[in-house]
Design a protein around this motif. Structure first.
Motif, PDB file in Angstrom:
ATOM      1  N   ALA A   1       0.832  -1.208   0.000  1.00  0.00           N
ATOM      2  CA  ALA A   1       0.000   0.000   0.000  1.00  0.00           C
ATOM      3  C   ALA A   1       0.868   1.260   0.000  1.00  0.00           C
ATOM      4  O   ALA A   1       0.610   2.204  -0.760  1.00  0.00           O
ATOM      5  N   VAL A   2       1.885   1.273   0.841  1.00  0.00           N
ATOM      6  CA  VAL A   2       2.784   2.437   0.899  1.00  0.00           C
ATOM      7  C   VAL A   2       3.499   2.610  -0.443  1.00  0.00           C
ATOM      8  O   VAL A   2       3.565   3.731  -0.983  1.00  0.00           O
ATOM      9  N   PHE A   3       4.014   1.522  -0.989  1.00  0.00           N
ATOM     10  CA  PHE A   3       4.700   1.578  -2.284  1.00  0.00           C
ATOM     11  C   PHE A   3       3.749   2.086  -3.370  1.00  0.00           C
ATOM     12  O   PHE A   3       4.115   2.936  -4.196  1.00  0.00           O
TER      13      PHE A   3
ATOM     14  N   GLY B   1      -8.647   7.014  -5.838  1.00  0.00           N
ATOM     15  CA  GLY B   1      -7.408   6.830  -5.074  1.00  0.00           C
ATOM     16  C   GLY B   1      -7.267   7.863  -3.973  1.00  0.00           C
ATOM     17  O   GLY B   1      -6.868   7.548  -2.850  1.00  0.00           O
ATOM     18  N   ILE B   2      -7.612   9.102  -4.276  1.00  0.00           N
ATOM     19  CA  ILE B   2      -7.547  10.165  -3.264  1.00  0.00           C
ATOM     20  C   ILE B   2      -8.568   9.896  -2.154  1.00  0.00           C
ATOM     21  O   ILE B   2      -8.267  10.066  -0.970  1.00  0.00           O
ATOM     22  N   ILE B   3      -9.759   9.448  -2.529  1.00  0.00           N
ATOM     23  CA  ILE B   3     -10.778   9.099  -1.525  1.00  0.00           C
ATOM     24  C   ILE B   3     -10.252   8.003  -0.603  1.00  0.00           C
ATOM     25  O   ILE B   3     -10.469   8.043   0.613  1.00  0.00           O
ATOM     26  N   LEU B   4      -9.548   7.027  -1.169  1.00  0.00           N
ATOM     27  CA  LEU B   4      -9.022   5.915  -0.367  1.00  0.00           C
ATOM     28  C   LEU B   4      -8.008   6.364   0.680  1.00  0.00           C
ATOM     29  O   LEU B   4      -7.805   5.672   1.677  1.00  0.00           O
ATOM     30  N   LEU B   5      -7.400   7.522   0.476  1.00  0.00           N
ATOM     31  CA  LEU B   5      -6.459   8.025   1.480  1.00  0.00           C
ATOM     32  C   LEU B   5      -7.163   8.376   2.784  1.00  0.00           C
ATOM     33  O   LEU B   5      -6.538   8.377   3.844  1.00  0.00           O
ATOM     34  N   GLY B   6      -8.472   8.638   2.700  1.00  0.00           N
ATOM     35  CA  GLY B   6      -9.214   9.047   3.880  1.00  0.00           C
ATOM     36  C   GLY B   6     -10.106   7.981   4.484  1.00  0.00           C
ATOM     37  O   GLY B   6     -10.805   8.243   5.452  1.00  0.00           O
ATOM     38  N   VAL B   7     -10.102   6.787   3.901  1.00  0.00           N
ATOM     39  CA  VAL B   7     -10.944   5.710   4.428  1.00  0.00           C
ATOM     40  C   VAL B   7     -10.114   4.448   4.581  1.00  0.00           C
ATOM     41  O   VAL B   7      -9.005   4.348   4.058  1.00  0.00           O
ATOM     42  N   ASP B   8     -10.675   3.486   5.278  1.00  0.00           N
ATOM     43  CA  ASP B   8     -10.032   2.181   5.383  1.00  0.00           C
ATOM     44  C   ASP B   8     -10.295   1.435   4.080  1.00  0.00           C
ATOM     45  O   ASP B   8     -11.387   0.901   3.873  1.00  0.00           O
ATOM     46  N   GLY B   9      -9.324   1.444   3.190  1.00  0.00           N
ATOM     47  CA  GLY B   9      -9.523   0.937   1.838  1.00  0.00           C
ATOM     48  C   GLY B   9      -9.494  -0.566   1.694  1.00  0.00           C
ATOM     49  O   GLY B   9      -9.991  -1.110   0.714  1.00  0.00           O
ATOM     50  N   ALA B  10      -8.927  -1.266   2.663  1.00  0.00           N
ATOM     51  CA  ALA B  10      -8.804  -2.724   2.543  1.00  0.00           C
ATOM     52  C   ALA B  10     -10.181  -3.363   2.499  1.00  0.00           C
ATOM     53  O   ALA B  10     -11.009  -3.161   3.384  1.00  0.00           O
ATOM     54  N   ASN B  11     -10.442  -4.108   1.442  1.00  0.00           N
ATOM     55  CA  ASN B  11     -11.701  -4.841   1.262  1.00  0.00           C
ATOM     56  C   ASN B  11     -12.933  -3.939   1.270  1.00  0.00           C
ATOM     57  O   ASN B  11     -14.020  -4.371   1.621  1.00  0.00           O
TER      58      ASN B  11
ATOM     59  N   ILE C   1     -15.082   1.050  -2.251  1.00  0.00           N
ATOM     60  CA  ILE C   1     -14.331   2.060  -3.004  1.00  0.00           C
ATOM     61  C   ILE C   1     -12.957   1.513  -3.426  1.00  0.00           C
ATOM     62  O   ILE C   1     -12.459   1.816  -4.501  1.00  0.00           O
ATOM     63  N   GLY C   2     -12.357   0.664  -2.569  1.00  0.00           N
ATOM     64  CA  GLY C   2     -11.078   0.050  -2.924  1.00  0.00           C
ATOM     65  C   GLY C   2     -11.201  -0.885  -4.115  1.00  0.00           C
ATOM     66  O   GLY C   2     -10.366  -0.875  -5.024  1.00  0.00           O
ATOM     67  N   LEU C   3     -12.273  -1.681  -4.125  1.00  0.00           N
ATOM     68  CA  LEU C   3     -12.497  -2.592  -5.247  1.00  0.00           C
ATOM     69  C   LEU C   3     -12.828  -1.814  -6.523  1.00  0.00           C
ATOM     70  O   LEU C   3     -12.363  -2.161  -7.612  1.00  0.00           O
ATOM     71  N   LEU C   4     -13.603  -0.751  -6.376  1.00  0.00           N
ATOM     72  CA  LEU C   4     -13.911   0.102  -7.526  1.00  0.00           C
ATOM     73  C   LEU C   4     -12.632   0.728  -8.083  1.00  0.00           C
ATOM     74  O   LEU C   4     -12.411   0.740  -9.304  1.00  0.00           O
ATOM     75  N   HIS C   5     -11.776   1.219  -7.194  1.00  0.00           N
ATOM     76  CA  HIS C   5     -10.496   1.801  -7.606  1.00  0.00           C
ATOM     77  C   HIS C   5      -9.656   0.763  -8.356  1.00  0.00           C
ATOM     78  O   HIS C   5      -9.051   1.076  -9.384  1.00  0.00           O
ATOM     79  N   TYR C   6      -9.635  -0.458  -7.853  1.00  0.00           N
ATOM     80  CA  TYR C   6      -8.872  -1.531  -8.504  1.00  0.00           C
ATOM     81  C   TYR C   6      -9.400  -1.800  -9.914  1.00  0.00           C
ATOM     82  O   TYR C   6      -8.627  -1.890 -10.865  1.00  0.00           O
TER      83      TYR C   6
END
Length: 139
Positions: free
Chosen positions: A41-43, A95-105, A108-113
């Motif tokens: 995630a950091v990378f 991706g920017i939205i994911l910085l402010g939420v718990d993106g794992a599973n 929004i994380g799946l949509l971003h993917y």
């Protein structure tokens, strides 16, 4: 080498890193190690931020093209690039939205993917269409 080509080559390099790390992050999400997922995630955040910055420079160097689309309308050759621009905007926003939420599973994380996979395919097509011009820039 012209500035525009320097930006393009940097964009290619950071695109590969961002795409690779995004896929690695998704795969790590199916594993059992939170630490491995966190490292991916950091990378991915770092490489995607660099990709975002390079894309901004790329877009500004082609700003005349965008103004031409607005002024003259959409031609046949421009449709894919416009779609890529919209999809890149969507992947950036999610991706920017994911910085402010718990993106794992998360949804929004799946949509971003999923949008990221479409972005990868469109970027590769965009690059392949211009690869001969990019090769010439190295001479």
């Amino acid at each position: 080498m012209k500035k525009i080509f320097v930006i393009d080559w940097i964009l290619i390099f950071v695109f590969v890193l961002s795409a690779f790390s995004g896929i690695g992050l998704h795969i790590a999400g199916h594993g059992n190690s939170h630490e491995v997922w966190h490292n991916w995630a950091v990378f991915h955040v770092l490489t995607s931020f660099l990709f975002f910055l390079a894309a901004i420079f790329h877009i500004t160097t082609h700003w005349g093209w965008y103004k031409g689309i607005i002024k003259n309308g959409l031609g046949k050759k421009n449709k894919i690039t416009v779609v890529l621009s919209v999809v890149f905007f969507l992947v950036s926003v999610t991706g920017i939205i994911l910085l402010g939420v718990d993106g794992a599973n998360s949804y929004i994380g799946l949509l971003h993917y999923k949008i990221g996979i479409v972005t990868i395919v469109l970027c590769i097509g965009h690059l392949l269409k211009r690869i001969s011009l990019l090769r010439k820039s190295l001479k």
